[in-house]
Design a protein around this motif. Structure first.
Motif, mmCIF file in Angstrom:
data_model
loop_
_atom_site.group_PDB
_atom_site.id
_atom_site.type_symbol
_atom_site.label_atom_id
_atom_site.label_comp_id
_atom_site.label_asym_id
_atom_site.label_seq_id
_atom_site.Cartn_x
_atom_site.Cartn_y
_atom_site.Cartn_z
ATOM 1 N N UNK A 9 3.367 7.492 -0.831
ATOM 2 C CA UNK A 9 2.805 7.849 -2.129
ATOM 3 C C UNK A 9 1.785 6.806 -2.566
ATOM 4 N N UNK A 10 0.668 7.305 -3.101
ATOM 5 C CA UNK A 10 -0.397 6.413 -3.560
ATOM 6 C C UNK A 10 -0.934 6.907 -4.895
ATOM 7 N N UNK A 11 -1.307 5.964 -5.745
ATOM 8 C CA UNK A 11 -1.939 6.322 -7.009
ATOM 9 C C UNK A 11 -3.446 6.419 -6.870
ATOM 10 N N UNK A 12 -4.016 5.590 -6.004
ATOM 11 C CA UNK A 12 -5.462 5.619 -5.802
ATOM 12 C C UNK A 12 -5.793 4.879 -4.512
ATOM 13 N N UNK A 13 -7.063 4.769 -4.213
ATOM 14 C CA UNK A 13 -7.480 4.053 -3.027
ATOM 15 C C UNK A 13 -7.866 4.983 -1.888
ATOM 16 N N UNK A 14 -8.159 4.378 -0.762
ATOM 17 C CA UNK A 14 -8.572 5.101 0.434
ATOM 18 C C UNK A 14 -7.374 5.826 1.026
ATOM 19 N N UNK A 15 -7.393 7.139 0.989
ATOM 20 C CA UNK A 15 -6.238 7.926 1.453
ATOM 21 C C UNK A 15 -5.945 7.711 2.922
ATOM 22 N N UNK A 16 -6.942 7.284 3.699
ATOM 23 C CA UNK A 16 -6.766 7.118 5.128
ATOM 24 C C UNK A 16 -6.071 5.793 5.470
ATOM 25 N N UNK A 17 -6.037 4.870 4.521
ATOM 26 C CA UNK A 17 -5.552 3.524 4.797
ATOM 27 C C UNK A 17 -4.107 3.348 4.368
ATOM 28 N N UNK A 18 -3.241 2.946 5.270
ATOM 29 C CA UNK A 18 -1.843 2.700 4.885
ATOM 30 C C UNK A 18 -1.702 1.716 3.731
ATOM 31 N N UNK A 19 -2.615 0.783 3.618
ATOM 32 C CA UNK A 19 -2.520 -0.229 2.569
ATOM 33 C C UNK A 19 -2.691 0.350 1.174
ATOM 34 N N UNK A 20 -3.201 1.574 1.070
ATOM 35 C CA UNK A 20 -3.364 2.207 -0.236
ATOM 36 C C UNK A 20 -2.056 2.737 -0.807
ATOM 37 N N UNK A 21 -1.051 2.834 0.030
ATOM 38 C CA UNK A 21 0.198 3.478 -0.349
ATOM 39 C C UNK A 21 1.243 2.434 -0.726
ATOM 40 N N UNK A 22 1.778 2.595 -1.911
ATOM 41 C CA UNK A 22 2.733 1.621 -2.401
ATOM 42 C C UNK A 22 4.179 1.943 -2.075
ATOM 43 N N UNK A 23 4.420 3.193 -1.705
ATOM 44 C CA UNK A 23 5.797 3.622 -1.457
ATOM 45 C C UNK A 23 5.856 4.399 -0.150
ATOM 46 N N UNK A 24 6.908 4.121 0.617
ATOM 47 C CA UNK A 24 7.079 4.718 1.929
ATOM 48 C C UNK A 24 8.515 5.194 2.105
ATOM 49 N N UNK A 25 8.649 6.273 2.872
ATOM 50 C CA UNK A 25 9.975 6.686 3.303
ATOM 51 C C UNK A 25 10.385 5.893 4.526
ATOM 52 N N UNK A 26 11.573 6.184 5.004
ATOM 53 C CA UNK A 26 12.131 5.437 6.127
ATOM 54 C C UNK A 26 11.649 5.970 7.479
ATOM 55 N N UNK A 27 11.051 7.142 7.470
ATOM 56 C CA UNK A 27 10.549 7.733 8.700
ATOM 57 C C UNK A 27 11.541 8.680 9.346
ATOM 58 N N UNK A 28 11.001 9.648 10.063
ATOM 59 C CA UNK A 28 11.824 10.583 10.813
ATOM 60 C C UNK A 28 11.179 10.796 12.176
ATOM 61 N N UNK A 29 11.987 10.780 13.222
ATOM 62 C CA UNK A 29 11.467 10.866 14.588
ATOM 63 C C UNK A 29 11.175 12.313 14.947
ATOM 64 N N UNK A 30 9.992 12.524 15.500
ATOM 65 C CA UNK A 30 9.615 13.814 16.072
ATOM 66 C C UNK A 30 9.314 13.586 17.546
ATOM 67 N N UNK A 31 10.006 14.322 18.392
ATOM 68 C CA UNK A 31 9.805 14.212 19.827
ATOM 69 C C UNK A 31 9.451 15.580 20.382
#
Length: 123
Positions: free
Chosen positions: A98-120
């Motif tokens: 989730x991001x409030x603003x910034x470059x949508x392509x850049x991970x650094x723009x996002x302040x909140x992250x989930x834990x991830x889910x594996x796709x194989x």
């Protein structure tokens, strides 16, 4: 704070489909641009796609455009990633963010992250 929890990952054959969900809690979910990223070991986290807070505009990486679809339901505080025509190169851990603003392509723009889910994706 925004808490994000992904679900829906798993093992699928090439050509198959999966739908990932990202459930949010905490601050007003509808204020945030939501992105999906993926990462494989040894590589940088890659922007897959994103959706504006109103759901009116979506963005996709070229590698998934036409195969993946992002949507959101602000009433349910959930964003989805529908993945069709999966390929072995789609194998990765998928994250929503989730991001409030910034470059949508850049991970650094996002302040909140989930834990991830594996796709194989098996070929």
């Amino acid at each position: 704070q925004v808490q994000l929890v992904e679900s829906g990952g798993g093992l699928v054959q090439a050509g198959g489909s999966l739908r990932l969900s990202c459930a949010a809690s905490g601050r007003t979910f509808s204020n945030y641009f939501m992105g999906w990223f993926r990462q494989v070991p040894g590589k940088e986290r890659e922007f897959v796609g994103g959706i504006t807070w109103a759901g009116s505009t979506t963005y996709y990486a070229g590698s998934v455009k036409g195969r993946f679809t992002i949507s959101r339901d602000n009433a349910k505080n959930t964003v989805y990633l529908q993945m069709n025509s999966l390929k072995s190169e789609d194998t990765a851990v998928y994250y929503c963010a989730a991001a409030l603003n910034g470059d949508k392509w850049a991970p650094s723009s996002y302040g909140y992250w989930g834990q991830g889910t594996q796709v194989t994706v098996s070929s």
